[in-house]
Design a protein around this motif. Structure first.
Motif, mmCIF file in Angstrom:
data_model
loop_
_atom_site.group_PDB
_atom_site.id
_atom_site.type_symbol
_atom_site.label_atom_id
_atom_site.label_comp_id
_atom_site.label_asym_id
_atom_site.label_seq_id
_atom_site.Cartn_x
_atom_site.Cartn_y
_atom_site.Cartn_z
ATOM 1 N N SER A 212 0.849 -1.187 0.000
ATOM 2 C CA SER A 212 0.000 0.000 0.000
ATOM 3 C C SER A 212 0.879 1.230 0.000
ATOM 4 C CB SER A 212 -0.961 0.007 1.195
ATOM 5 O OG SER A 212 -0.239 0.011 2.426
ATOM 6 N N LEU A 213 0.301 2.384 -0.348
ATOM 7 C CA LEU A 213 1.075 3.620 -0.488
ATOM 8 C C LEU A 213 0.322 4.793 0.124
ATOM 9 C CD1 LEU A 213 0.700 5.128 -4.040
ATOM 10 C CD2 LEU A 213 -0.437 2.989 -3.452
ATOM 11 N N GLY A 214 1.000 5.954 0.110
ATOM 12 C CA GLY A 214 0.371 7.163 0.637
ATOM 13 C C GLY A 214 0.387 7.232 2.147
ATOM 14 N N HIS A 215 1.469 6.737 2.759
ATOM 15 C CA HIS A 215 1.617 6.763 4.212
ATOM 16 C C HIS A 215 2.681 7.780 4.610
ATOM 17 C CE1 HIS A 215 -0.804 3.117 4.581
ATOM 18 N NE2 HIS A 215 -0.086 2.591 3.605
ATOM 19 N N ARG A 216 2.539 8.329 5.819
ATOM 20 C CA ARG A 216 3.551 9.249 6.322
ATOM 21 C C ARG A 216 4.572 8.535 7.198
ATOM 22 N NH1 ARG A 216 4.764 12.572 10.768
ATOM 23 N NH2 ARG A 216 5.925 14.439 10.148
ATOM 24 N N ASN A 217 4.109 7.975 8.305
ATOM 25 C CA ASN A 217 5.037 7.341 9.248
ATOM 26 C C ASN A 217 4.255 6.328 10.074
ATOM 27 O OD1 ASN A 217 7.303 6.737 10.721
ATOM 28 N ND2 ASN A 217 7.373 8.665 11.851
ATOM 29 N N VAL A 218 4.108 5.132 9.525
ATOM 30 C CA VAL A 218 3.334 4.085 10.203
ATOM 31 C C VAL A 218 4.214 3.446 11.277
ATOM 32 C CG1 VAL A 218 2.099 1.911 9.923
ATOM 33 C CG2 VAL A 218 1.905 3.692 8.177
ATOM 34 N N GLN A 219 3.876 3.719 12.541
ATOM 35 C CA GLN A 219 4.686 3.220 13.654
ATOM 36 C C GLN A 219 3.995 2.095 14.412
ATOM 37 O OE1 GLN A 219 6.613 6.011 16.205
ATOM 38 N NE2 GLN A 219 7.308 7.294 14.532
ATOM 39 N N GLY A 220 2.883 1.605 13.882
ATOM 40 C CA GLY A 220 2.231 0.462 14.495
ATOM 41 C C GLY A 220 1.453 -0.316 13.464
ATOM 42 N N VAL A 221 1.524 -1.654 13.537
ATOM 43 C CA VAL A 221 0.760 -2.485 12.602
ATOM 44 C C VAL A 221 0.445 -3.812 13.275
ATOM 45 C CG1 VAL A 221 2.866 -3.379 11.477
ATOM 46 C CG2 VAL A 221 0.683 -3.429 10.254
ATOM 47 N N VAL A 222 -0.805 -4.261 13.132
ATOM 48 C CA VAL A 222 -1.230 -5.548 13.685
ATOM 49 C C VAL A 222 -2.142 -6.234 12.679
ATOM 50 C CG1 VAL A 222 -1.078 -4.853 16.116
ATOM 51 C CG2 VAL A 222 -3.237 -4.539 14.862
ATOM 52 N N VAL A 223 -2.276 -7.537 12.850
ATOM 53 C CA VAL A 223 -3.194 -8.325 12.038
ATOM 54 C C VAL A 223 -4.226 -8.926 12.984
ATOM 55 C CG1 VAL A 223 -3.425 -10.285 10.474
ATOM 56 C CG2 VAL A 223 -1.408 -8.814 10.343
ATOM 57 N N ASP A 224 -5.498 -8.675 12.697
ATOM 58 C CA ASP A 224 -6.572 -9.220 13.520
ATOM 59 C C ASP A 224 -6.652 -10.728 13.282
ATOM 60 O OD1 ASP A 224 -9.033 -10.005 14.641
ATOM 61 O OD2 ASP A 224 -9.897 -8.014 14.330
ATOM 62 N N PRO A 225 -6.435 -11.541 14.328
ATOM 63 C CA PRO A 225 -6.439 -12.993 14.117
ATOM 64 C C PRO A 225 -7.810 -13.547 13.738
ATOM 65 C CG PRO A 225 -6.324 -12.486 16.457
ATOM 66 C CD PRO A 225 -6.164 -11.188 15.731
ATOM 67 N N ASP A 226 -8.871 -12.795 14.003
ATOM 68 C CA ASP A 226 -10.212 -13.289 13.699
ATOM 69 C C ASP A 226 -10.560 -13.221 12.223
ATOM 70 O OD1 ASP A 226 -10.680 -13.870 16.368
ATOM 71 O OD2 ASP A 226 -11.540 -11.897 16.789
ATOM 72 N N ASP A 227 -10.047 -12.201 11.530
ATOM 73 C CA ASP A 227 -10.428 -12.042 10.122
ATOM 74 C C ASP A 227 -9.264 -11.729 9.190
ATOM 75 O OD1 ASP A 227 -9.885 -9.409 10.831
ATOM 76 O OD2 ASP A 227 -11.981 -8.784 10.841
ATOM 77 N N GLY A 228 -8.035 -11.650 9.728
ATOM 78 C CA GLY A 228 -6.871 -11.375 8.898
ATOM 79 C C GLY A 228 -6.727 -9.947 8.442
ATOM 80 N N VAL A 229 -7.579 -9.048 8.927
ATOM 81 C CA VAL A 229 -7.507 -7.640 8.535
ATOM 82 C C VAL A 229 -6.246 -6.996 9.130
ATOM 83 C CG1 VAL A 229 -8.589 -5.378 8.892
ATOM 84 C CG2 VAL A 229 -9.965 -7.335 8.179
ATOM 85 N N ILE A 230 -5.575 -6.183 8.304
ATOM 86 C CA ILE A 230 -4.380 -5.456 8.741
ATOM 87 C C ILE A 230 -4.816 -4.067 9.206
ATOM 88 C CG2 ILE A 230 -2.084 -4.654 8.103
ATOM 89 C CD1 ILE A 230 -2.279 -6.582 5.675
ATOM 90 N N LEU A 231 -4.390 -3.691 10.397
ATOM 91 C CA LEU A 231 -4.691 -2.381 10.963
ATOM 92 C C LEU A 231 -3.374 -1.687 11.293
ATOM 93 C CD1 LEU A 231 -7.444 -3.768 13.291
ATOM 94 C CD2 LEU A 231 -7.889 -2.149 11.446
#
Length: 370
Positions: A212-231
């Motif tokens: 993905s693109l158009g980010h400034r400074n992503v300092q946190g990322v997780v994957v929801d184990p229930d549905d695989g969604v990236i937050l």
């Protein structure tokens, strides 16, 4: 009259900054234990399956902390050189989901010089108090300057991984340029290669690793184990901090679309929403300075199950962001009574919450119900 006009024009340019009434979590509900103190610019915390904890310090140290607070330095002699200028150094540490069988850990660090540096992803085997079989997996496009590094890691259910990369601050327009890694999230396999189903593989001039693109400074990322969604939690300038739900090929707007204010207090762009750009799930203006992200999936705080935990440097608290049916339904402030800048957060195997404070005399805290 002219003076009043100019003041009014300045207010209109800034736009409204809505105040949020966010309640503090009652400190009587929990106990806080200092597991380890005297830490020097700690940056990341990662629980091991056996109850011990790995943590990094930006000057280039990796440590294991046991349940009793004993600290064991891990030899990093096998790592490549680490650039520690500005906001750089040894950064994230992530434990392989198959650690019990593999003993693998993944680390990020900044490589290069003040004038040309970026994040590097490394894999190694944790053997007691040392790293073995160190392998460099990926080097991001060099940027000028020592800020907006991103450098967080998350594992996906298909055994690939996400690595977050900052825009480098002075080259923020590159966040919209597919030929480089600045202001991007990249998706890699466990050997550091671009998977064949990445969204821009085969596009002329595009880096195949980009997710993905158009980010400034992503300092946190997780994957929801229930549905695989990236937050992901994204650190804006004076505003425009965001929580985003990520999708392959999504453009998250920076710097074309954002609600944030620049460091001059001017709006970064007049556009908060345009066709073709993803909208955040949540935005904070003024900035709270989110510095990490965890998803609470433990048993000790059942009322927070599924909530996002967001450590904030400027706000000096951990935001508990409650979710329901994919939407944000409420926020609370945890540990706000301490007044500490919060750098990272993780959920321990027993369901307690591990929090790293920030700075040169920082601490690893453990939060559990009273």
């Amino acid at each position: 009259m002219l003076r009043l006009f100019l003041v009014g024009a300045a207010i209109l340019m800034l736009g409204p900054v809505p105040a949020r009434a966010v309640e503090q979590v009652d400190p009587a509900r929990y106990v806080v234990e200092t597991v380890a103190g005297g830490l020097d610019r700690p940056w990341a915390v990662a629980p091991l399956p056996d109850g011990r904890t790995l943590l990094t310090e930006a000057p280039g140290r990796l440590k294991i902390v046991d349940a009793a607070g004993g600290v064991t330095p891990v030899s990093v002699a096998g790592l490549p050189p680490i650039h520690t200028g500005g906001q750089g150094g040894l950064m994230d540490v992530a434990v392989d989901p198959d650690f019990a069988a593999s003993s693998l850990v993944f680390l990020t660090m900044i490589y290069g010089t003040d004038d040309a540096n970026n994040a590097r992803l490394v894999r190694a085997r944790l053997a007691g108090d040392r790293l073995e079989d160190v392998r460099v997996l990926f080097d991001a496009t060099p940027k000028a300057g020592n800020s907006n590094n991103g450098a967080r890691i998350a594992f996906l259910p298909d055994r690939t991984m996400i690595l977050t990369l900052g825009d480098g601050f002075d080259r923020r327009e590159d966040a919209q340029d597919l030929s480089n890694h600045l202001g991007k999230l990249v998706r890699l396999d466990r050997d550091g290669n671009a998977p064949a189903d990445n969204p821009f593989v085969g596009r002329a001039g595009a880096a195949p690793e980009i997710y993905s693109l158009g980010h400034r400074n992503v300092q946190g990322v997780v994957v929801d184990p229930d549905d695989g969604v990236i937050l992901a939690s994204e650190h804006g300038p004076r505003g425009g901090d965001e929580i985003n739900r990520l999708r392959a090929g999504g453009n998250y707007g920076w710097p074309v679309v954002t609600g944030g204010l620049d460091y001059t207090f001017a709006r970064v762009t007049p556009f908060r929403d345009l066709p073709g750009y993803e909208q955040p799930l949540l935005e904070w203006t003024p900035s709270i300075a989110p510095a990490g992200l965890a998803l609470y999936d433990g048993a000790l705080f059942p009322e927070w199950r599924g909530a996002l935990l967001v450590p904030a440097l400027k706000e000096r608290a951990v935001r508990v962001v409650r979710r329901a049916n994919g939407r944000i339904v409420g926020e609370e402030l945890l540990l706000g009574e301490r007044g500490d800048r919060m750098r990272d957060v993780a959920v321990a195997p027993d369901g307690s919450i591990l929090v790293l404070t920030d700075g040169e005399n920082a601490a690893l805290l453990r939060v559990a119900p009273r």
